[in-house]
Scaffold this motif. Structure first.
Motif, PDB file in Angstrom:
ATOM      1  N   GLU A  39       0.643  -1.144   0.027  1.00 56.80           N
ATOM      2  CA  GLU A  39       0.065   0.103   0.032  1.00 56.80           C
ATOM      3  C   GLU A  39       0.921   1.413  -0.015  1.00 56.80           C
ATOM      4  O   GLU A  39       0.489   2.089  -0.737  1.00 56.80           O
ATOM      5  CB  GLU A  39      -0.942   0.001   1.179  1.00 56.80           C
ATOM      6  N   LEU A  40       1.845   1.444   0.756  1.00 60.11           N
ATOM      7  CA  LEU A  40       2.790   2.564   1.025  1.00 60.11           C
ATOM      8  C   LEU A  40       3.604   2.518  -0.274  1.00 60.11           C
ATOM      9  O   LEU A  40       3.771   3.788  -0.704  1.00 60.11           O
ATOM     10  CB  LEU A  40       3.622   2.253   2.225  1.00 60.11           C
ATOM     11  N   ALA A  41       4.361   1.445  -1.004  1.00 58.19           N
ATOM     12  CA  ALA A  41       5.023   1.827  -1.948  1.00 58.19           C
ATOM     13  C   ALA A  41       4.148   1.995  -3.451  1.00 58.19           C
ATOM     14  O   ALA A  41       4.965   2.672  -4.145  1.00 58.19           O
ATOM     15  CB  ALA A  41       5.731   0.354  -2.093  1.00 58.19           C
ATOM     16  N   SER A  74      10.704   2.840   6.771  1.00 54.80           N
ATOM     17  CA  SER A  74      11.157   3.990   5.867  1.00 54.80           C
ATOM     18  C   SER A  74      10.176   4.540   4.850  1.00 54.80           C
ATOM     19  O   SER A  74       9.975   5.785   4.584  1.00 54.80           O
ATOM     20  CB  SER A  74      12.190   3.538   5.000  1.00 54.80           C
ATOM     21  N   LEU A  75       9.290   3.722   4.411  1.00 55.65           N
ATOM     22  CA  LEU A  75       8.185   4.157   3.806  1.00 55.65           C
ATOM     23  C   LEU A  75       7.284   4.975   4.448  1.00 55.65           C
ATOM     24  O   LEU A  75       6.493   6.154   3.879  1.00 55.65           O
ATOM     25  CB  LEU A  75       7.077   3.049   3.165  1.00 55.65           C
ATOM     26  N   LYS A  76       6.992   4.598   5.476  1.00 56.09           N
ATOM     27  CA  LYS A  76       6.022   5.635   6.502  1.00 56.09           C
ATOM     28  C   LYS A  76       6.711   7.035   6.673  1.00 56.09           C
ATOM     29  O   LYS A  76       6.119   7.782   6.841  1.00 56.09           O
ATOM     30  CB  LYS A  76       5.706   4.786   7.637  1.00 56.09           C
ATOM     31  N   ALA A  77       8.032   6.869   6.808  1.00 54.48           N
ATOM     32  CA  ALA A  77       8.637   8.194   7.127  1.00 54.48           C
ATOM     33  C   ALA A  77       8.692   8.951   5.841  1.00 54.48           C
ATOM     34  O   ALA A  77       9.076  10.279   6.037  1.00 54.48           O
ATOM     35  CB  ALA A  77      10.061   7.770   7.483  1.00 54.48           C
TER      36      ALA A  77
END
Length: 128
Positions: free
Chosen positions: A65-67, A123-126
């Motif tokens: 979802e994030l990527a 890292s994707l959340k950040a």
């Protein structure tokens, strides 16, 4: 109404509203990697493998979802999707009739996969 419910269930869900507990996930993976050889009971090894597989399924969904929000040419997106592909491959590994040493090895591989997915998630959340 039954058709409406079926269509809703078939829709891909958004990222979960509840936060992923990375501390617990990382702790479980770390325990397997540091104490994996102490998994002397095959039933315990199977239970740990099931737990790790559940964590991988959760993290695969969240990382995907994030990527997916990143541009197609983004390197971080490509690395995250490569990690997802490897995680899915590891989820297909069978444990039926496996020797105990194979179960311990699989648990350790799954734990490393959990760690890698957790890193991508973090890292994707950040990322902006």
């Amino acid at each position: 109404m039954a058709n409406g419910t079926a269509r809703e269930a078939a829709q891909p869900r958004e990222s979960s509203e509840l936060p992923v507990d990375l501390e617990t996930i990382r702790s479980a993976a770390h325990d397997v990697l540091t104490d994996g050889r102490s998994l002397t009971d095959p039933d315990e090894a199977e239970t740990i493998i099931l737990l790790l597989r559940g964590m991988i399924r959760l993290l695969v969904h969240e990382v995907h979802e994030l990527a997916s929000r990143l541009p197609r040419e983004d390197n971080h997106r490509a690395r995250a999707f490569a990690c997802i592909a490897e995680a899915r491959m590891r989820l297909r590994l069978k444990t039926e009739y496996a020797a105990h040493a194979v179960l311990v090895s699989l648990a350790q591989r799954l734990a490393r996969t959990v760690g890698a997915l957790a890193d991508h998630y973090e890292s994707l959340k950040a990322a902006p």
